[in-house]
Design a protein around this motif. Structure first.
Motif, PDB file in Angstrom:
ATOM      1  N   GLU A 204       4.023  -8.137  -7.624  1.00  0.00           N
ATOM      2  CA  GLU A 204       4.583  -7.869  -6.208  1.00  0.00           C
ATOM      3  C   GLU A 204       5.085  -6.543  -6.081  1.00  0.00           C
ATOM      4  O   GLU A 204       4.323  -5.873  -5.106  1.00  0.00           O
ATOM      5  N   ALA A 207       1.530  -4.542  -6.034  1.00  0.00           N
ATOM      6  CA  ALA A 207       0.790  -4.582  -4.705  1.00  0.00           C
ATOM      7  C   ALA A 207       1.411  -3.905  -3.657  1.00  0.00           C
ATOM      8  O   ALA A 207       1.007  -2.953  -2.973  1.00  0.00           O
ATOM      9  N   MET A 208       2.915  -3.749  -3.584  1.00  0.00           N
ATOM     10  CA  MET A 208       3.709  -2.970  -2.667  1.00  0.00           C
ATOM     11  C   MET A 208       3.533  -1.359  -2.743  1.00  0.00           C
ATOM     12  O   MET A 208       3.577  -0.749  -2.019  1.00  0.00           O
ATOM     13  N   TYR A 209       3.699  -0.952  -4.251  1.00  0.00           N
ATOM     14  CA  TYR A 209       3.512   0.524  -4.331  1.00  0.00           C
ATOM     15  C   TYR A 209       2.024   0.891  -4.230  1.00  0.00           C
ATOM     16  O   TYR A 209       1.908   2.117  -3.762  1.00  0.00           O
ATOM     17  N   THR A 210       0.898   0.156  -4.598  1.00  0.00           N
ATOM     18  CA  THR A 210      -0.279   0.642  -3.909  1.00  0.00           C
ATOM     19  C   THR A 210      -0.434   0.504  -2.495  1.00  0.00           C
ATOM     20  O   THR A 210      -0.988   1.606  -2.044  1.00  0.00           O
ATOM     21  N   ARG A 211      -0.038  -0.249  -1.904  1.00  0.00           N
ATOM     22  CA  ARG A 211       0.022  -0.283  -0.550  1.00  0.00           C
ATOM     23  C   ARG A 211       0.824   0.909   0.179  1.00  0.00           C
ATOM     24  O   ARG A 211       0.399   1.668   1.032  1.00  0.00           O
ATOM     25  N   ARG A 212       1.829   1.304  -0.512  1.00  0.00           N
ATOM     26  CA  ARG A 212       2.631   2.442  -0.113  1.00  0.00           C
ATOM     27  C   ARG A 212       1.801   3.701  -0.162  1.00  0.00           C
ATOM     28  O   ARG A 212       1.917   4.759   0.548  1.00  0.00           O
ATOM     29  N   GLU A 214      -1.609   3.899   0.018  1.00  0.00           N
ATOM     30  CA  GLU A 214      -2.200   3.867   1.172  1.00  0.00           C
ATOM     31  C   GLU A 214      -1.649   4.224   2.513  1.00  0.00           C
ATOM     32  O   GLU A 214      -2.220   5.090   3.207  1.00  0.00           O
ATOM     33  N   LEU A 215      -0.652   3.810   2.749  1.00  0.00           N
ATOM     34  CA  LEU A 215       0.268   4.190   3.829  1.00  0.00           C
ATOM     35  C   LEU A 215       0.389   5.790   3.921  1.00  0.00           C
ATOM     36  O   LEU A 215       0.265   6.532   4.956  1.00  0.00           O
ATOM     37  N   TYR A 222       6.938   5.202   6.150  1.00  0.00           N
ATOM     38  CA  TYR A 222       7.501   3.962   5.766  1.00  0.00           C
ATOM     39  C   TYR A 222       8.968   4.193   5.161  1.00  0.00           C
ATOM     40  O   TYR A 222       9.408   5.148   4.790  1.00  0.00           O
TER      41      TYR A 222
END
Ligand code: SF4
Length: 359
Positions: A204, A207-212, A214-215, A222
């Protein structure tokens, strides 16, 4: 100078300080940490180091994840405490590979970000480096950036840069000792056969640190918030009908009074079978199709249900805060045996939130 990197929390601050102290030196990062276990945690730490090096404008190389070689090197030292003999071997190995890499690339000197970690012995690191230098004729650079308020500054940088803060050194042996002392389960080692992502798991966070990242690339502001919640892990379970184990799927937060029960279905209401023991509820695959498109038990077994879908089903069947065992079977049987070994525990989870544009 080649800089061996262990994690972003240590490397970001250490590299900033090195840049200040050696403004004319070409710095190259080298992530070589086959001690980190499991592999998903290795990917997560590497991901954050990549982000940090990019921000600092420092090129980064990844070493080999030769975990089995590392295991061989520390064989017999599994029960050593942190800062003991196992850590010495672990430092020897990582510094030796870093020194060899420095030589191979034509760098005169090398160092390690481990030096800034308050949890590591600088004396032990220096001794390992001295040993490596004697063998290879390399030159280790010792820097103490943690004294004179360095550790406090490092904590500030970690917060400002929103770096990923791991809570164990890296290896499975240190982790198991730490979790045993804390008297909590080692959920880092639990990985379901399904590909679903469990709450507060390494997957989890990955996935979250990959998403950040991208942001950040898209320039979206964020924040990462921490949340205390009740977590759950299913450790082992089976259902037997007519003495034969049948395919089953146990919804999260299912607990039996004891681990095992023999039960019979007393009534079926709106597709839910209510058993005479331990508040057990049984649903069939047809019931599940009200929520997800799933072909059969085998497909369910390997795909799993998303956590929030499971919670929705649980709420619909049993309401808020339910801990009743909810079991999915092909068909609802008359009688069955059930075994569930599971834990619920207080945990903390990180969540990514996009900030309001006007805030
Ligand atoms: S506790 Fe840390 S330094 Fe010691 S052996 Fe494990 S990973 Fe290496």
């Amino acid at each position: 100078m080649l800089v061996h990197i262990c994690c972003s929390v240590d490397s970001h601050f250490f590299l900033e300080k090195l840049k200040e102290k050696y403004p004319n030196e070409e710095l190259v990062g080298f992530f070589y940490d086959p001690n980190i276990h499991p592999y998903s945690e290795y990917r997560l730490r590497l991901l954050d180091v990549e982000r940090s090096c990019k921000r600092l404008g420092i090129p980064l190389l990844e070493g080999e994840y030769d975990y089995e070689e590392w295991l061989k090197a520390v064989r017999g030292l599994e029960n050593e405490p942190e800062k003991g003999e196992r850590c010495r071997v672990c430092f020897d190995r990582r510094l030796e590979v870093a020194a060899r890499k420095a030589k191979e690339l034509g760098h005169k000197r090398y160092t390690t970000t481990l030096l800034v970690s308050p949890l590591k012995s600088q004396e032990q690191l220096q001794a390992s480096a001295a040993h490596v230098d004697r063998e290879l004729g390399t030159e280790f650079v010792f820097e103490d950036f943690r004294s004179f308020g360095g550790t406090q500054q490092q904590a500030k940088v970690t917060k400002e840069q929103k770096l990923y803060r791991q809570d164990y050194c890296g290896c499975i042996f240190g982790l198991s000792q730490q979790r045993a002392k804390q008297e909590v389960i080692m959920d880092e080692m639990l990985c379901p056969v399904t590909q679903r992502i469990l709450p507060a798991s390494i997957e989890e966070r990955l996935a979250m640190y990959t998403r950040r990242m991208e942001l950040e690339e898209q320039g979206i502001d964020y924040t990462i918030v921490r949340k205390r919640f009740l977590n759950y892990r299913l450790l082992r379970a089976f259902v037997r009908v007519d003495k034969k184990v049948v395919p089953s799927y146990i919804l999260s937060y299912s607990h039996l009074r004891r681990d095992y029960a023999k039960a019979r279905i007393e009534e079926i209401v709106d597709g839910v079978g209510y058993a005479n023991r331990d508040e057990i509820r049984v649903i069939d695959i047809g019931f599940l199709r009200r929520y997800v498109d799933v072909q059969d038990m085998q497909a369910l077994y390997f795909r799993g249900l998303e956590w929030n879908v499971e919670q929705r089903i649980r709420r619909d069947i049993d309401g808020e805060y339910s801990l009743s065992p909810i079991v999915v079977l092909d068909t609802i049987p008359n009688r069955f045996e059930i075994y569930i070994e599971a834990v619920s525990y207080k945990d903390v989870r990180e969540e990514l939130r996009i900030k309001d544009a006007n805030a």
